[in-house]
Design an enzyme around this catalytic site. Structure first.
Site, PDB file in Angstrom:
ATOM      1  N   PRO A 140      -6.776  -6.811  -3.289  1.00 30.13           N
ATOM      2  CA  PRO A 140      -6.813  -6.424  -1.862  1.00 30.13           C
ATOM      3  C   PRO A 140      -5.566  -5.644  -1.467  1.00 30.13           C
ATOM      4  O   PRO A 140      -4.461  -5.991  -1.856  1.00 30.13           O
ATOM      5  CB  PRO A 140      -6.865  -7.768  -1.124  1.00 30.13           C
ATOM      6  CG  PRO A 140      -7.273  -8.774  -2.149  1.00 30.13           C
ATOM      7  CD  PRO A 140      -6.787  -8.257  -3.468  1.00 30.13           C
ATOM      8  N   GLU A 141      -5.783  -4.577  -0.700  1.00 31.23           N
ATOM      9  CA  GLU A 141      -4.687  -3.745  -0.204  1.00 31.23           C
ATOM     10  C   GLU A 141      -4.708  -3.807   1.326  1.00 31.23           C
ATOM     11  O   GLU A 141      -5.445  -4.604   1.899  1.00 31.23           O
ATOM     12  CB  GLU A 141      -4.846  -2.311  -0.732  1.00 31.23           C
ATOM     13  CG  GLU A 141      -4.959  -2.279  -2.260  1.00 31.23           C
ATOM     14  CD  GLU A 141      -5.186  -0.884  -2.829  1.00 31.23           C
ATOM     15  OE1 GLU A 141      -4.789   0.101  -2.189  1.00 31.23           O
ATOM     16  OE2 GLU A 141      -5.773  -0.789  -3.923  1.00 31.23           O
ATOM     17  N   ARG A 152      -8.435 -16.136 -10.413  1.00 30.67           N
ATOM     18  CA  ARG A 152      -7.320 -15.962 -11.352  1.00 30.67           C
ATOM     19  C   ARG A 152      -6.094 -16.815 -10.995  1.00 30.67           C
ATOM     20  O   ARG A 152      -5.171 -16.909 -11.795  1.00 30.67           O
ATOM     21  CB  ARG A 152      -6.915 -14.484 -11.407  1.00 30.67           C
ATOM     22  CG  ARG A 152      -8.039 -13.532 -11.821  1.00 30.67           C
ATOM     23  CD  ARG A 152      -8.297 -13.581 -13.314  1.00 30.67           C
ATOM     24  NE  ARG A 152      -7.146 -13.172 -14.099  1.00 30.67           N
ATOM     25  CZ  ARG A 152      -6.823 -11.919 -14.377  1.00 30.67           C
ATOM     26  NH1 ARG A 152      -7.558 -10.924 -13.927  1.00 30.67           N
ATOM     27  NH2 ARG A 152      -5.770 -11.644 -15.105  1.00 30.67           N
ATOM     28  N   ARG A 164      13.488  11.504  -5.469  1.00 33.16           N
ATOM     29  CA  ARG A 164      13.099  10.459  -6.427  1.00 33.16           C
ATOM     30  C   ARG A 164      12.485  11.078  -7.675  1.00 33.16           C
ATOM     31  O   ARG A 164      11.626  11.944  -7.597  1.00 33.16           O
ATOM     32  CB  ARG A 164      12.110   9.487  -5.783  1.00 33.16           C
ATOM     33  CG  ARG A 164      12.716   8.769  -4.610  1.00 33.16           C
ATOM     34  CD  ARG A 164      12.049   7.474  -4.245  1.00 33.16           C
ATOM     35  NE  ARG A 164      12.751   6.909  -3.103  1.00 33.16           N
ATOM     36  CZ  ARG A 164      13.880   6.224  -3.181  1.00 33.16           C
ATOM     37  NH1 ARG A 164      14.412   5.958  -4.354  1.00 33.16           N
ATOM     38  NH2 ARG A 164      14.471   5.782  -2.086  1.00 33.16           N
TER      39      ARG A 164
END
Ligand code: ZN
Length: 294
Positions: free
Chosen positions: A2-3, A114, A153
């Site tokens: 899930p995000e 899990r 970056r």
């Protein structure tokens, strides 16, 4: 996993159902060791039973239950965690590991195939959220501020987007989708992106997250909303897990590679590197290297 859109959907579902409710009991399966990170169940119970839930917030992928003593129950679903609201008499969920019993005859039920999910009690929400970067959908996050996070970056842009200290809420699905929408190769060093490409990415991140929320999240495998129903967003993805299938824009087969340690899906034709123009000094060095290489 899930995000932001999935966790936000759960938050919106549960918020009106749990706000103002008191906790009458908590049960945790003894085999679910990791959920409480070594905190004994009696301690969790002492912190939760008798408390009233003041509000349910979210930051990044964390659910934040505000308790009436000022503490917070902070929940992270990780890989396969689910949190659903059920009447007490309803049959148990598959892989049910824990239950929060509410004073109105309903349960908040935790199932987790899990068992990587976490519940933590915090004295302040800041202990969790101060470590997180801004969310791409924050109204207050300007395009310029977004670009400043990427600038300089060397890490692949995908890795920077996944790093919750840089931006909170994005995960593998929405990063692949946003990079496709912005026509950027996922392995491009973030600082090499042109300003125009960064601007496209800023808008794409917001769009894919907002669309994911509108479709109530993506249910590729385990995700369900706060009522136990699947979302719709997995039916609308452009590249995620579409390896070998034709790009909807150009017909080229979607490619799969590993970027930042994660399976990555992209269109080799639509997603060019989108690098900024090289400065003269860099171009000269690159040219000399090219001649040396023969
Ligand atoms: Zn394409």
């Amino acid at each position: 996993m899930p995000e932001l859109p999935e966790v936000e959907t759960i938050r919106r579902d549960l918020e009106p159902l749990v706000t103002g409710r008191s906790v009458v009991d908590v049960e945790v399966d003894p085999g679910t060791i990791g959920l409480l990170a070594g905190v004994p169940l009696e301690v969790l119970r002492a912190n939760l039973v008798g408390r009233t839930i003041r509000s349910l917030g979210r930051r990044g992928k964390y659910l934040l239950f505000e308790l009436d003593d000022g503490r917070w129950l902070v929940v992270h679903l990780r890989m396969t965690g689910r949190l659903v609201w059920r009447p007490r008499a309803a049959p148990p969920e598959a892989y049910q590991r824990a239950v929060i019993r509410l004073d109105d005859g309903h349960d908040l039920r935790w199932s987790d195939l899990r068992k990587f999910g976490t519940w933590r009690i915090h004295a302040s929400a800041g202990e969790v959220i101060d470590r997180l970067g801004p969310e791409p959908i924050d109204a207050g996050l300007s395009e310029a501020a977004f670009c400043r996070v990427l600038a300089g970056r060397r890490a692949p842009v995908k890795a920077v987007l996944l790093d919750q200290r840089r931006f909170a809420g994005l995960g593998n699905i929405y990063v692949d989708e946003a990079l496709y929408a912005a026509r950027i190769r996922p392995d491009t060093p973030a600082g090499d992106l042109s300003r125009a490409a960064m601007g496209r990415l800023y808008r794409a991140c917001r769009e894919v997250l907002e669309r994911g929320i509108a479709h109530r999240g993506a249910s590729f495998r385990d995700y369900v909303d706060g009522q136990g129903n699947e979302g719709q967003q997995h039916m609308f993805v452009q590249v995620f897990r579409r390896t070998g299938k034709p790009c909807y824009a150009c017909g080229t087969p979607i490619a799969r590679s590993i970027v930042g340690g994660r399976a990555t899906h992209y269109c080799p034709r639509c997603q060019r590197a989108a690098r900024r123009p090289r400065r003269a000094s860099e171009a000269r060095v690159a040219g000399e290297e090219g001649r040396d290489a023969g």
